[in-house]
Structure formats: C-alpha cells, structure tokens
Design a protein around this motif. Structure first.
Motif, PDB file in Angstrom:
ATOM      1  N   GLU A 184       0.728  -1.144   0.025  1.00  0.00           N
ATOM      2  CA  GLU A 184      -0.036  -0.058   0.062  1.00  0.00           C
ATOM      3  C   GLU A 184       0.688   1.367   0.038  1.00  0.00           C
ATOM      4  OE1 GLU A 184      -3.051   0.091   3.045  1.00  0.00           O
ATOM      5  OE2 GLU A 184      -3.867  -1.721   2.615  1.00  0.00           O
TER       6      GLU A 184
ATOM      7  N   PRO B   5      -5.001   7.113  -4.152  1.00  0.00           N
ATOM      8  CA  PRO B   5      -6.124   6.497  -3.334  1.00  0.00           C
ATOM      9  C   PRO B   5      -5.652   5.712  -1.977  1.00  0.00           C
ATOM     10  CG  PRO B   5      -6.228   6.054  -5.571  1.00  0.00           C
ATOM     11  CD  PRO B   5      -4.728   6.728  -5.309  1.00  0.00           C
ATOM     12  N   VAL B   6      -6.528   5.610  -1.010  1.00  0.00           N
ATOM     13  CA  VAL B   6      -6.003   5.065   0.362  1.00  0.00           C
ATOM     14  C   VAL B   6      -5.818   3.776   0.207  1.00  0.00           C
ATOM     15  CG1 VAL B   6      -7.132   4.443   2.782  1.00  0.00           C
ATOM     16  CG2 VAL B   6      -7.601   6.895   1.449  1.00  0.00           C
ATOM     17  N   LEU B   7      -6.357   2.880  -0.676  1.00  0.00           N
ATOM     18  CA  LEU B   7      -5.779   1.513  -0.541  1.00  0.00           C
ATOM     19  C   LEU B   7      -5.079   1.064  -1.943  1.00  0.00           C
ATOM     20  CD1 LEU B   7      -9.295  -0.079   0.795  1.00  0.00           C
ATOM     21  CD2 LEU B   7      -7.237   0.381   2.018  1.00  0.00           C
TER      22      LEU B   7
ATOM     23  N   ASN C 125      -2.336  13.017  -3.956  1.00  0.00           N
ATOM     24  CA  ASN C 125      -3.341  12.469  -4.679  1.00  0.00           C
ATOM     25  C   ASN C 125      -3.207  10.945  -4.789  1.00  0.00           C
ATOM     26  OD1 ASN C 125      -4.598  14.975  -4.954  1.00  0.00           O
ATOM     27  ND2 ASN C 125      -3.358  15.648  -6.906  1.00  0.00           N
TER      28      ASN C 125
ATOM     29  N   ARG D 236      -0.025   4.606   0.130  1.00  0.00           N
ATOM     30  CA  ARG D 236      -0.521   5.729   1.143  1.00  0.00           C
ATOM     31  C   ARG D 236       0.245   5.856   2.224  1.00  0.00           C
ATOM     32  NH1 ARG D 236      -4.540   9.706   0.420  1.00  0.00           N
ATOM     33  NH2 ARG D 236      -4.085  11.141   2.081  1.00  0.00           N
ATOM     34  N   PRO D 237       0.035   4.596   3.229  1.00  0.00           N
ATOM     35  CA  PRO D 237       1.068   4.574   4.315  1.00  0.00           C
ATOM     36  C   PRO D 237       2.539   5.071   4.388  1.00  0.00           C
ATOM     37  CG  PRO D 237      -0.430   2.953   4.321  1.00  0.00           C
ATOM     38  CD  PRO D 237      -0.483   3.561   2.907  1.00  0.00           C
TER      39      PRO D 237
ATOM     40  N   ASP E 247       2.858   8.687   3.703  1.00  0.00           N
ATOM     41  CA  ASP E 247       2.599   9.380   4.969  1.00  0.00           C
ATOM     42  C   ASP E 247       3.798   9.247   6.253  1.00  0.00           C
ATOM     43  OD1 ASP E 247      -0.128  10.227   4.216  1.00  0.00           O
ATOM     44  OD2 ASP E 247      -0.993   8.516   5.179  1.00  0.00           O
TER      45      ASP E 247
ATOM     46  N   GLN F 261      -2.210  -0.045  -4.314  1.00  0.00           N
ATOM     47  CA  GLN F 261      -1.103  -0.836  -4.038  1.00  0.00           C
ATOM     48  C   GLN F 261       0.033  -0.456  -5.076  1.00  0.00           C
ATOM     49  OE1 GLN F 261      -2.655  -4.988  -3.087  1.00  0.00           O
ATOM     50  NE2 GLN F 261      -2.656  -4.625  -0.738  1.00  0.00           N
TER      51      GLN F 261
END
Length: 449
Positions: free
Chosen positions: A308, A336-338, A334, A310-311, A314, A340
């Motif tokens: 993933e 998406p959260v999930l 920009n 996004r993590p 961050d 990959q």
C-alpha cells in the motif's frame, strides 16, 4: 496463437473425434448396406423357394396355383415380382403384381444353379434379381428359371434414411463427446489450476513452498520449483549476511581513518590534506552504502509483492517535515487510500525516500505526489515540486551515479542513481519532466505485477 492449454487439448480432441467419426461413418454405411443386401438376397431366395414348392409339372406343362402361400405374390400392387421362364427363355408364368410392370429380363440359364444380381431397365428402374435354375419339379424332369425381383429404390431409400440418421446420431454423439471432453479436461486440469493458485500464494508471500498433494506427473516440476525457491531464499540470505558483514568490517577502518583525519586537522599546515582525506572518507562511506542498497534492493525472482502506497508516503512525509521544518513544505497527496504498488516494501521505501528528499530539499514550499492506476495493471507515480527544476540539457546527466546539480548541500549524487537501479530492476521506467508547479516532475511508470 492459442495460449490456453485447455483450448488446445479441446481442439486436438475434437479434431481426433471428428476424424474418427468421419472414418467410421462410411464403414458403418458400407456394413449396413452389405447387411441389407444380404437380407434382401435371403428374402428373395425364400420367395423363390415358395414359388418352387408351389410349382407342378403335368404332362410336361408347368402348373401354378391361383393363390400362392406368400400373399405378396397375390397382390396386384405388390413390390415383389415373380417370373418363371422355360429353358428357351420364354416367359411361362408371372405373378399378379407384374401385370402393370413391363420388365425386359432375360434369364441366364447357364448351369450355375442360382444367382443374385441386379439389373437396370431402359427406363432407369433398377431391380434386385434372384434367379434359380430348376431341373426337377415334383420329382419330374424340368428345365425352368424361377425369378424373384424387388425394386432397388426401396433399398436406396432405406440407405438414405440410415445415412441421415447416422449424420444426426453422430452429430449428437460428437456434441455429447465434446461436452464430456470439456468436463474431463476441466477435471484433469484441476491439478494445474491448483498449482497456479499455489504459485500465486507464493508470489504474494502467503506460502513459502509448493505442497506435495499434486499428481505424480507434476511432482518433479513442483520439486524443482521448491528447490529453486529454497535456493533463492538461501542465496538472498547469504547475500544479505555477506553485505552486512562487509559493512560491519568496513565501519571500523573508516572510523579509524576519520579519527586520523581529525588529528591531522589540528595542525594548521595540514588542514587542506585533512579536508581532502575527510572528503574521500565520506565518499567511500556513501559509495559503500550505495552498493549495499543497490545489491539488497533487487527484485525477487519468484515472489511478487503488493504494498500500500499511502501509508509509506504518510510516514516519509512526516519524517521529512521534521527534517525540513523551517521550510514548512505543503505536501499534496493525490493517492487512493488502498492503492497498492507492485514492489517490495524496502525497495519502494528507498525509491520514494530519495525522490521525496530531493523534492523537499529543492522545492520553494510545495510538493505534490500523485498516483494513476492503469486498467491493464501497473500505474504511474509522479513526484513534483515548485523548485528551480532541471534544464533539458542536464536531465540525462543527473541520473548518472555521482552527478549532481545542487553543489550547495553535501552528498555524492548517488540518490537518483539508487532510484534508477531500483526502478530498472522492476522493469519500470523513470522519466524527468517539467511540473505544473514550476519545478521538476519525476515520473515512475510501473509495469503490471
């Protein structure tokens, strides 16, 4: 080219089935036709026997009863025709069904006894003929040719009807066979499907090796793959251990050289030499780190990773915000959260860390990270900043190891080279472009996993 093994086997089986049926169909037709001809011959022979048993010779003349035991000879519209000829070939008797038939048949009184054949009338009508030569009738000497005829058209109609039924039957049988072949191949290829699923689990990291619950024909293949997996894991482990040992063994000599340079630097006349020595020590340290990263972040040959994005972004941005807290960099994600990315986590972290660190260091105050996923798989990561950008003439050069445009900050210019090595190991592509923010835009195009 057909890539599906099931479709290939299905086509091969269907082709063999069709060829077999095409070869079997004429054989069946020929066998049925022969059996039907034999049945007609036996029937006509029985009819001739009926005529012989009913015939009598009185005063040298042939006598036939008004009604014969076989009623087919007594019916006017019967398809069974009976004739009796004398030795000179003259017609001496005919059955009732022959009154409307005009058959020009000449018996062959040649001493052969009996003969089954067929002949064609000048009008085109064909008949099966069973001709028997008789020398004794009722114990008296006689010389007659007793003939029974049957039209061939019934035989042809029967054969044609059989051919149509065979075509329909064989078509239905072929369809049923193809369905059974498809079911059988689906069942037979379940082992390959299970093997494929296990390989998917190995690529995703859910399994470490293939199971042994496969047909014996596949055990050699699964055994070889398991040995390959073990060899790869062991080799990567030894490689990492060797790299760790190398880094540890070089740490102490570099520390000693650093201490020596600091001692030398205490003398004013040796400041220049100490600066050169410290610069070379720093360069050696960075080069060792670069080579360690380059060797350890290679893509695994069989294991496929999905991480993933996004993590990781961050976490990296939080760290860089602390390092560059005086800049107060505004970061826009920009992503998406999930979503990959098909890369190993360590390699992805190293690649993004270098690109984001460059963006933070060179930007004026804004950084943008975006991810575009493709429908066919893979995607594109874009990291942009509002800094000075990179001139077109310098873009190819800065991707080379040791090349830098920023001379104001320390470093040996190996960050982008590490990024390029990681990207190339994953068959991806790194390009450099202008950003809408005004600075540079690094595009990482990832292939499908």
């Amino acid at each position: 080219m057909i890539k599906s093994l099931r479709v290939r086997l299905m086509l091969a089986g269907a082709t063999l089935a069709v060829l077999f049926m095409l070869g079997l169909l004429p054989a069946l037709q020929s066998a049925f036709s022969l059996a039907l001809r034999e049945a007609i011959e036996q029937r006509l022979a029985s009819d001739v026997t009926t005529l012989i048993s009913a015939a009598r010779v009185e005063n040298g003349q042939l006598q036939m009863p008004a009604l014969l035991p076989d009623e087919q000879f007594n019916l006017p519209d019967s398809r069974l025709l009976g004739y009796i000829y004398n030795r000179q070939g003259e017609l001496v008797w005919r059955s009732r069904a022959t009154t409307e038939a005009h058959i020009n048949y000449t018996p062959r009184y040649d001493g052969k006894g009996n003969e089954f054949t067929h002949f064609r009338e000048p009008g085109g009508e064909e008949y099966f003929v069973y001709d028997v030569e008789v020398k004794l009738l009722g114990g008296q000497s006689a010389a007659f040719s007793i003939v029974a005829l049957q039209p061939v058209r019934e035989y042809k109609l029967t054969v044609t009807g059989l051919r149509e039924k065979l075509y329909l039957g064989f078509g239905a049988a072929l369809l049923a066979l193809l369905v059974l072949l498809w079911i059988g191949m689906t069942w037979g290829l379940r082992a390959l499907r299970q093997l494929s699923l296990e390989l998917d689990d190995i690529e995703s990291g859910a399994l470490e090796s293939l199971s042994e619950s496969h047909p014996r024909e596949l055990l050699r293949l699964t055994g070889s793959l398991n040995r390959l997996l073990r060899s790869e894991r062991e080799q990567r482990g030894r490689y990492r251990d060797s790299l760790g040992d190398l880094a540890h063994s070089l740490k102490t000599p570099l520390a000693v050289l650093q201490g020596v340079s600091e001692t030398i630097a205490q003398r004013p006349e040796n400041i220049e030499q100490a600066r050169i020595l410290q610069s070379q020590i720093e360069r050696m340290s960075q080069q060792i780190g670069y080579q360690l990263q380059r060797a350890s972040l290679r893509k695994s040959g069989l294991v496929r990773h999905q991480v993933e994005l996004r993590p990781l972004l961050d976490s990296l941005c939080n760290t860089l915000d602390k390092v560059y807290r005086d800049k107060r960099v505004k970061v826009t994600l920009n992503v998406p959260v999930l979503a990959q990315v098909p890369m190993e986590q360590g390699a992805l972290l190293e690649m993004l860390g270098n690109l984001l660190e460059n963006a933070y260091r060179l930007c004026l105050g804004e950084v943008k990270v975006s991810l575009v996923l493709h429908e066919q798989g893979g995607g594109e990561i874009c990291i942009e900043d509002d800094g000075p950008g990179v001139p077109h003439s310098q873009r190819a050069r800065i991707l080379k190891r040791g090349e830098r445009l920023d001379r104001q900050n320390p470093g040996q210019g190996i960050g982008l080279a590490v990024v390029k090595d990681i990207i190339e190991s994953y068959d991806a592509q790194l390009t450099l472009d202008d950003s809408v923010l005004g600075g540079a835009a690094f595009h990482v195009r990832l292939r499908p996993a």
